[in-house]
Design a protein around this motif. Structure first.
Motif, PDB file in Angstrom:
ATOM      1  N   GLU A 214      33.084  11.814  36.603  1.00 31.73           N
ATOM      2  CA  GLU A 214      34.297  11.140  36.434  1.00 31.73           C
ATOM      3  C   GLU A 214      35.473  11.518  37.298  1.00 31.73           C
ATOM      4  O   GLU A 214      35.733  12.875  37.272  1.00 31.73           O
ATOM      5  CB  GLU A 214      34.957  10.848  35.122  1.00 31.73           C
ATOM      6  N   SER A 235      41.336   6.445  46.876  1.00 27.51           N
ATOM      7  CA  SER A 235      39.721   5.888  46.878  1.00 27.51           C
ATOM      8  C   SER A 235      39.187   5.982  48.000  1.00 27.51           C
ATOM      9  O   SER A 235      38.004   5.926  48.306  1.00 27.51           O
ATOM     10  CB  SER A 235      40.079   4.391  46.446  1.00 27.51           C
ATOM     11  N   SER A 239      35.865   9.887  45.279  1.00 24.31           N
ATOM     12  CA  SER A 239      35.017   8.543  44.512  1.00 24.31           C
ATOM     13  C   SER A 239      35.658   8.348  43.169  1.00 24.31           C
ATOM     14  O   SER A 239      35.178   8.856  42.157  1.00 24.31           O
ATOM     15  CB  SER A 239      33.602   8.571  44.565  1.00 24.31           C
ATOM     16  N   SER A 241      36.421   6.857  39.550  1.00 23.39           N
ATOM     17  CA  SER A 241      35.617   6.140  38.769  1.00 23.39           C
ATOM     18  C   SER A 241      36.587   5.430  37.713  1.00 23.39           C
ATOM     19  O   SER A 241      35.810   4.683  36.877  1.00 23.39           O
ATOM     20  CB  SER A 241      34.685   7.113  38.027  1.00 23.39           C
ATOM     21  N   GLY A 242      37.758   5.630  37.764  1.00 24.87           N
ATOM     22  CA  GLY A 242      38.454   5.075  36.599  1.00 24.87           C
ATOM     23  C   GLY A 242      40.217   5.430  36.896  1.00 24.87           C
ATOM     24  O   GLY A 242      40.365   6.284  37.773  1.00 24.87           O
ATOM     25  N   ARG A 261      44.038  -1.703  40.170  1.00 27.14           N
ATOM     26  CA  ARG A 261      42.769  -2.252  39.762  1.00 27.14           C
ATOM     27  C   ARG A 261      42.207  -3.052  40.950  1.00 27.14           C
ATOM     28  O   ARG A 261      40.962  -2.716  41.193  1.00 27.14           O
ATOM     29  CB  ARG A 261      42.761  -3.239  38.408  1.00 27.14           C
ATOM     30  N   THR A 264      41.501  -0.535  44.115  1.00 32.23           N
ATOM     31  CA  THR A 264      40.190   0.453  43.832  1.00 32.23           C
ATOM     32  C   THR A 264      38.916  -0.017  43.506  1.00 32.23           C
ATOM     33  O   THR A 264      38.105   0.502  43.799  1.00 32.23           O
ATOM     34  CB  THR A 264      40.678   1.550  43.040  1.00 32.23           C
ATOM     35  N   VAL A 266      37.938  -0.014  40.423  1.00 32.75           N
ATOM     36  CA  VAL A 266      37.392   0.737  39.579  1.00 32.75           C
ATOM     37  C   VAL A 266      38.289   0.348  38.115  1.00 32.75           C
ATOM     38  O   VAL A 266      39.483  -0.038  38.278  1.00 32.75           O
ATOM     39  CB  VAL A 266      37.466   2.182  39.558  1.00 32.75           C
TER      40      VAL A 266
END
Lengths: 504, 306
Positions: A214, A235, A239, A241-242, A261, A264, A266
């Motif tokens: 993550e 980003s 990478s 992930s959240g 949101r 990205t 994610v």
């Protein structure tokens, strides 16, 4: 501070009430207001453009339900689209061989270190063995901060070795994680004041070496238009992930959530809701959508009430109230609870404009300040137990003493006694009328106490129903009777609001 | 490097963005409705906010400029409008008026209070003044250590208490020490707090109340540290801190990023709060005196200043 979107939209749609479908022209005018509201909420302009483009087809031609105003209908469509764009909450993924590395990235001051500890505590409570390591070699005492937080939450931190480079510290953390049988290794990276190349190169190198499962971008929910740039820069190089959105407990409208949101792609995984290490919640799109639209945070209000209410005391009080007993001490306790919820202004600010109406909104500016609440509590605490139990004992000389003891005037004591009498009456009615009944009674009571400077039109039963209707459309259920289960838990309604219960 | 160069290199990323966009909009065009709307959007994306942006564009529209204009013309116009809005709010801090000159540092979490204190301490020392710091952030883990390290680097005394200790009591002790030691400047750090947290805002009021038991004139400056990446919420921050902490001026940090801090214009429009310094980098020298014209010109990406 801001005019609410619903008020503005009602203005536009006032002249259209009664027409059937929403025409393109109406929708365009409405969306112009939506654009303004989103800008005021700090949603980034390019994101707003995409958003408006996606809402328009859904709104044009939509039939206006008889029971709602066109403005409410548009808000519903906008709200639904916002919720869907904000996306679902997603849990952290641990499908890898332990120790699973979790990497935290973000700008300086976004709340990385605090968020690292919060997530670690959450994982620890899920019975995971967590190791935290600070890779922040630049900010003075950053490593020390994580170490202290680790001690507080009883989560291990990697011993600090001076002079090591971030990549080496990450390697050492993963080795220690393997040897120590840890499930998760959290890597708290350094921030910079901007997403410059030096920082990005460092993060990319750490990511390449540690291969985290993550990568969480920690971002301040108060961020303005810059949210897009920040999200893009991070980003592009790691990478993600959240997203962890911090400082959501404030009065910010949180438009950065939508911007980040959207850019990205994610999911937003967590919301930081306070500085204490347990103040973190799973993301809830409904709540953030309501905030962005300036519709008030009713769920937040109910949660805050549930949080600050002393359950045991409330239960005892409720039991007594059922029997028609309501002492001055009960009242003082209620006043205190109100204060804890942020005072009158705090409570009112969380209510949407629809519920209170414009005039009641002015309430906050009318000097209904919390000092009044404090004064009233002081008066009660200057009474003897016998007087608290039986206010009828308060004759002229006792009142004089109480006034002197609390630094108030006899008139103030009189007002308080009168308010108590009215509230006691109100409590009796409450069993029958629910919150609407109480609001009606409260209107009279407060109007009397506050010297009549209170607008006389707090919501009537009708308005409460209007709000119910709206909140049902918005995915919740009835808010009008949170006291439904008053026998045991005055806020039993909180659980049935249609929002997921808060995890402790 | 001169001040403008440093500011410009700091703001270059910001101005480049605004400048490039301007270039694409204005390539010798008429200032018609469409162009004006695009210009307004550019201001909005710099966080100036709806009302300030609309106001600036309305002022430009009012000039009824006929014929085509160049990019440089438009930049000049925008810079002039922004300068005008900010001009009344440029003001240096004058710590020579009292001894000790007491500065209370406030702001939301992560805005850069502690770092800015370090920079200011360095600056005041360079001016030959003696400085004392009070580590009033008794809440955040290691905040006291962070300030202590800054103190060691700058070689100035830091008054501390234990984590979780009473910030008002610490401020009181620090002021007494500063008086006895005839220190020129006392800077009091405070824990970061969101302006919507009434209890924590009341704590700031308490710190001021307690300090005034020693000297009714302190603090001589109550500075709000604003993060340049913050959006319109900075307005609420300024308004509420002004009420509770009696904010007398602003320092904006993190202007070395791509953030433009345009919300300063919105704040200037609403509140009477001088902007003293801006932070454009990580070193102690990167704290610059705020100058409305320079800031405005750097914001729109003007190359030079006459």
């Amino acid at each position: 501070m801001f005019e609410t979107l619903s008020e503005n939209l009602e203005g536009i749609f006032d002249r259209l009430t009664g027409r059937g479908a929403l025409s393109e022209k109406d929708v365009d005018a409405a969306l112009q207001e939506v654009r303004k509201a989103l800008l005021e909420a700090d949603v980034a302009l390019p994101v707003i453009k995409d958003f408006i483009a996606s809402v328009k087809p859904a709104a044009v031609g939509a039939n206006v339900l008889k029971s709602v105003k066109p403005g409410q209908q548009v808000i519903k469509i906008v709200h639904d689209q916002l919720v869907s764009m904000l996306g679902e909450a997603a849990p952290l993924s641990f499908e890898a061989v332990p120790p699973v590395p979790v990497m935290m990235v973000g700008l300086q001051g976004s709340g990385k270190t605090t968020s690292t500890a919060k997530i670690a505590l959450r994982l620890k409570n899920e019975k995971k063995k967590v190791l935290m390591a600070s890779l922040d070699t630049s900010r003075p005492a950053a490593m020390e901060q994580l170490r202290v937080l680790g001690e507080q939450i009883e989560v291990e931190t990697l011993p600090i070795v001076d002079g090591q480079r971030p990549v080496s510290i990450a390697q050492r953390a993963l080795d220690a994680g393997r040897l120590g049988g840890f499930d998760v290794v959290m890597l708290d990276t350094a921030g910079r004041t901007n997403a410059d190349e030096a920082l990005m190169a460092e993060l990319a190198e750490i990511e390449k070496n540690a291969n985290p499962k993550e990568v969480l971008l920690v971002a301040d929910s108060l961020t303005g238009q810059e949210a897009v740039t920040i999200a893009e820069k991070f980003s592009q190089r790691v990478s993600l992930s959240g997203i962890v959105l911090t400082r959501t407990e404030g009065d910010g409208r949180g438009g950065a959530a939508l911007s980040m949101r959207h850019v990205t792609g994610v999911p937003i995984k967590f919301l930081g809701t306070g500085e204490a290490t347990d103040k973190i919640e799973a993301f809830d799109a409904q709540r953030i959508a309501g905030r962005i639209l300036g519709m008030g945070d009713v769920v937040g209000l109910v949660e805050k009430a549930a949080e600050t209410l002393d359950a045991e005391k409330a239960e005892k009080m409720a039991a007594r109230m059922k029997k028609g007993q309501f002492t001055l001490e009960d009242m003082a306790e209620q006043l205190k609870q109100m204060q804890r919820m942020g005072g009158m202004a705090g409570v009112l600010s969380m209510l949407p404009g629809n519920l209170l109406g414009k005039k009641a909104k002015q309430l906050g500016n009318l000097g209904m300040d919390d000092k009044e609440l404090i004064r009233q509590a002081a008066i009660v605490s200057s009474m003897t137990q016998a007087e608290k139990d039986n206010p009828k004992l308060l004759n002229a000389s006792r009142k004089k003493r109480v006034a002197a003891g609390s630094g108030t005037q006899v008139q103030d004591v009189n007002k308080l006694v009168k308010m108590h009498r009215q509230m006691a009456d109100m409590m009796k009615k409450m069993g029958k009328g629910g919150l609407s009944g109480m609001m009606g009674a409260l209107n009279g009571t407060m109007g009397g106490t506050m010297g009549g400077n209170l607008p006389a039109d707090l919501p009537s039963g009708n308005q409460m129903q209007d709000f119910d209707q709206l909140s049902k459309q918005l995915g919740g259920s009835s808010f009008s009777d949170p006291f439904a289960g008053a026998g045991s838990d005055p806020f039993a309604g909180a659980g049935k609001s249609g929002f997921p219960p808060k995890k402790k | 490097m001169g001040i403008f160069d440093r500011l410009k290199s700091g703001l270059s990323r910001s101005s480049r963005a605004l400048g490039e966009n301007l270039g694409s909009i204005i390539n010798r065009r008429r200032l018609d409705k469409e162009t004006l709307q695009e210009l307004e959007e550019l201001l909005i994306t710099s966080d100036l906010g709806l009302s300030a942006s609309a106001d600036i564009i309305a002022n430009i529209a009012q000039k009824k400029i006929e014929g085509e204009v160049s990019e440089a013309d438009v930049k000049e116009m925008l810079a002039a409008e922004i300068t005008e809005k900010l001009a009344a709010q440029s003001g240096a801090l004058n710590p020579d008026m009292h001894q000790p000159f007491v500065i209370l540092m406030t702001g939301v979490n992560g805005a850069g209070k502690t770092t800015t204190i370090g920079k200011l301490a360095h600056k005041f020392q360079n001016e030959g003044k003696s400085v004392m710091l009070a580590a009033g952030d008794t809440f955040r883990a290691a905040a006291i250590e962070q300030l202590t390290i800054w103190g060691e680097r700058a070689n100035v005394p830091v008054v501390t208490t234990k984590q979780g200790g009473d910030a008002a009591g610490l401020a009181f002790d620090a002021l007494q020490q500063a008086k006895t030691s005839a220190t020129d400047i006392l800077m009091i750090d405070t824990a970061g707090r969101l302006q919507s947290n009434n209890d924590l805002m009341a704590e700031l009021e308490k710190i001021i109340r307690v300090l005034r038991k020693i000297d009714p004139d302190v603090p001589h400056a109550s500075l709000l540290i604003l993060d340049a990446t913050t959006g319109q919420n900075a307005l609420a921050q300024a308004e509420i801190f002004q009420k509770s902490a009696e904010t007398s001026g602003i320092i904006m940090t993190k202007l070395d990023g791509t953030a433009r801090g345009g919300v300063l214009v919105a704040i200037a429009e609403r509140l009477n709060l001088p902007i003293h310094y801006i932070g454009v980098g990580e070193t102690a020298d990167d704290l610059l005196l705020f100058d409305a014209a320079i800031y405005a010109r750097a914001l729109v990406g003007l190359e030079d200043i006459s």
